[in-house]
Write a protein that holds these residues in place. Structure first.
Motif, PDB file in Angstrom:
ATOM      1  N   LEU A  11      23.252  47.171 -24.926  1.00  0.00           N
ATOM      2  CA  LEU A  11      23.411  47.136 -23.468  1.00  0.00           C
ATOM      3  C   LEU A  11      24.885  47.197 -23.086  1.00  0.00           C
ATOM      4  CD1 LEU A  11      21.906  46.858 -20.753  1.00  0.00           C
ATOM      5  CD2 LEU A  11      22.248  44.380 -20.930  1.00  0.00           C
ATOM      6  N   TYR A  12      25.723  46.526 -23.885  1.00  0.00           N
ATOM      7  CA  TYR A  12      27.159  46.555 -23.599  1.00  0.00           C
ATOM      8  C   TYR A  12      27.712  47.960 -23.785  1.00  0.00           C
ATOM      9  CZ  TYR A  12      32.148  45.542 -23.758  1.00  0.00           C
ATOM     10  OH  TYR A  12      33.496  45.538 -23.517  1.00  0.00           O
ATOM     11  N   TYR A  13      27.288  48.673 -24.823  1.00  0.00           N
ATOM     12  CA  TYR A  13      27.742  50.045 -25.020  1.00  0.00           C
ATOM     13  C   TYR A  13      27.299  50.924 -23.844  1.00  0.00           C
ATOM     14  CZ  TYR A  13      28.769  48.742 -29.875  1.00  0.00           C
ATOM     15  OH  TYR A  13      29.281  48.147 -31.002  1.00  0.00           O
ATOM     16  N   PHE A  14      26.059  50.724 -23.395  1.00  0.00           N
ATOM     17  CA  PHE A  14      25.577  51.464 -22.220  1.00  0.00           C
ATOM     18  C   PHE A  14      26.460  51.178 -21.008  1.00  0.00           C
ATOM     19  CE2 PHE A  14      23.245  50.407 -18.286  1.00  0.00           C
ATOM     20  CZ  PHE A  14      23.010  51.693 -17.809  1.00  0.00           C
ATOM     21  N   TRP A  15      26.805  49.920 -20.815  1.00  0.00           N
ATOM     22  CA  TRP A  15      27.625  49.507 -19.652  1.00  0.00           C
ATOM     23  C   TRP A  15      28.985  50.188 -19.684  1.00  0.00           C
ATOM     24  CZ3 TRP A  15      31.667  45.496 -19.231  1.00  0.00           C
ATOM     25  CH2 TRP A  15      31.919  45.112 -17.911  1.00  0.00           C
ATOM     26  N   VAL A  37      28.365  55.313 -30.795  1.00  0.00           N
ATOM     27  CA  VAL A  37      28.028  54.942 -29.418  1.00  0.00           C
ATOM     28  C   VAL A  37      26.780  55.692 -28.968  1.00  0.00           C
ATOM     29  CG1 VAL A  37      28.830  54.931 -27.022  1.00  0.00           C
ATOM     30  CG2 VAL A  37      30.432  54.428 -28.875  1.00  0.00           C
ATOM     31  N   SER A  38      26.724  56.978 -29.271  1.00  0.00           N
ATOM     32  CA  SER A  38      25.584  57.795 -28.856  1.00  0.00           C
ATOM     33  C   SER A  38      24.284  57.272 -29.463  1.00  0.00           C
ATOM     34  CB  SER A  38      25.799  59.250 -29.275  1.00  0.00           C
ATOM     35  OG  SER A  38      24.697  60.046 -28.888  1.00  0.00           O
ATOM     36  N   SER A  39      24.321  56.909 -30.741  1.00  0.00           N
ATOM     37  CA  SER A  39      23.103  56.417 -31.397  1.00  0.00           C
ATOM     38  C   SER A  39      22.669  55.069 -30.835  1.00  0.00           C
ATOM     39  CB  SER A  39      23.332  56.315 -32.912  1.00  0.00           C
ATOM     40  OG  SER A  39      24.323  55.345 -33.205  1.00  0.00           O
ATOM     41  N   GLN A  40      23.649  54.227 -30.449  1.00  0.00           N
ATOM     42  CA  GLN A  40      23.309  52.927 -29.879  1.00  0.00           C
ATOM     43  C   GLN A  40      22.640  53.084 -28.508  1.00  0.00           C
ATOM     44  OE1 GLN A  40      23.966  49.925 -31.831  1.00  0.00           O
ATOM     45  NE2 GLN A  40      24.145  51.689 -33.188  1.00  0.00           N
ATOM     46  N   ILE A  41      23.098  54.061 -27.734  1.00  0.00           N
ATOM     47  CA  ILE A  41      22.477  54.340 -26.432  1.00  0.00           C
ATOM     48  C   ILE A  41      21.046  54.828 -26.640  1.00  0.00           C
ATOM     49  CG2 ILE A  41      22.574  55.743 -24.331  1.00  0.00           C
ATOM     50  CD1 ILE A  41      24.766  53.633 -24.491  1.00  0.00           C
TER      51      ILE A  41
END
Length: 302
Positions: A11-15, A37-41
């Motif tokens: 959620l933090y990476y999305f933010w 980052v892309s994979s976490q989203i």
């Protein structure tokens, strides 16, 4: 399949991506690989069962679900920042006061109001943000601010759960440099016909009252400048570009800081000043000090 618990790292990476506007800039800010980052989203989207972004050309924009998620993420991570601030303050013994100052509010007024908070027995750390009225109300509703200081009350029928507290009101005066005051103070206000004036823009609540007063007096000024920012208006006024309106309650400050002399009093035009809060009941000691000082003659004597 949706997970029962949101992964807050995802959620933090999305933010961060939402704030930065691109995965590349977010990755630079997070010091991570773009692929990470892309994979976490992607994992977050799979967890929520919703797409949070859509691609428009080269731009990455929030989907409807993404916009909704961002409002919650804002509150979650803001609370985290506030927690860190609170922990920092516990060691410095300072109380944090986050203040939003409307860009139309005279800066001398803001200073006088905030001065009361600096005189508390417990030291206060002021964090001041200046923005447009509507943007500040949104930040207040998200608890990014403790109070908003402004020159207008809340509009009726609003959906935000915030409340206006009137601080004081003051009659207005026309002021200017010594050279201008010498010319226009005599036979006031008739002498103002054709006089150079610096005025707030027409989206300012005070401007409507000023225009009505000019019309009532049969005065047609030469408007040489219109300003959204009050501080900029005062700067031009100090340089003698034109006469301008100012609260009578600040007469001493105007003379000291702007070398502005009284040209004439305008009791028919009055300006109100407000504090807007999330609660009806005042809970922050610094905000309580501001309201108490204003309502007991600390500023509004006009």
């Amino acid at each position: 399949m949706k997970n029962a618990v949101t992964n807050f790292r995802h959620l933090y990476y999305f933010w961060v991506v939402a704030k930065e506007g691109s995965i590349t800039r977010a990755a630079e800010r997070l010091n991570l690989a773009i692929q990470t980052v892309s994979s976490q989203i992607t994992l977050l989207e799979q967890s929520l069962g919703k797409s949070l972004f859509t691609q428009q050309g080269r731009r990455l924009v929030l989907s409807e679900a993404g916009r909704l998620a961002l409002t919650y993420a804002d509150q979650i991570f803001l609370l985290g920042e506030q927690m860190q601030d609170a922990l920092d303050q516990s060691s410095t013994l300072r109380t944090r006061l986050s203040v939003g100052i409307s860009d139309s509010l005279p800066k001398l007024t803001a200073y006088r109001l905030l001065e009361a908070a600096t005189r508390l027995p417990t030291p206060v750390r002021l964090v001041c943000s200046e923005d447009q009225y509507e943007a500040l109300l949104a930040d207040l509703a998200l608890h990014k601010l403790d109070v908003v200081l402004t020159d207008r009350a809340l509009p009726s029928g609003g959906t935000l759960r915030v409340f206006s507290h009137m601080l004081f009101e003051s009659e207005m005066t026309v002021v200017g440099t010594a050279d201008l005051a010498k010319i226009y103070a005599q036979d006031f206000p008739k002498k103002l016909n054709g006089a150079p004036f610096l005025l707030p823009t027409r989206n300012n609540a005070l401007r409507v009252k000023i225009d009505e007063w000019f019309e009532l007096q049969g005065v047609h000024p030469d408007v040489v400048g219109e300003f959204e920012d009050n501080a900029l208006l005062n700067t031009f006024g100090r340089r003698g570009l034109g006469l301008f309106f100012a609260p009578a309650a600040l007469a001493g400050d105007l003379l000291e800081q702007l070398q502005a002399l009284l040209v004439g009093r305008v009791p028919e035009v009055r300006e109100q000043f407000y504090a807007i809060l999330n609660e009806r009941k005042i809970q922050h000691p610094a905000v309580e000090a501001i309201l108490s000082a204003a309502q007991h003659g600390g500023l509004g004597g006009g």
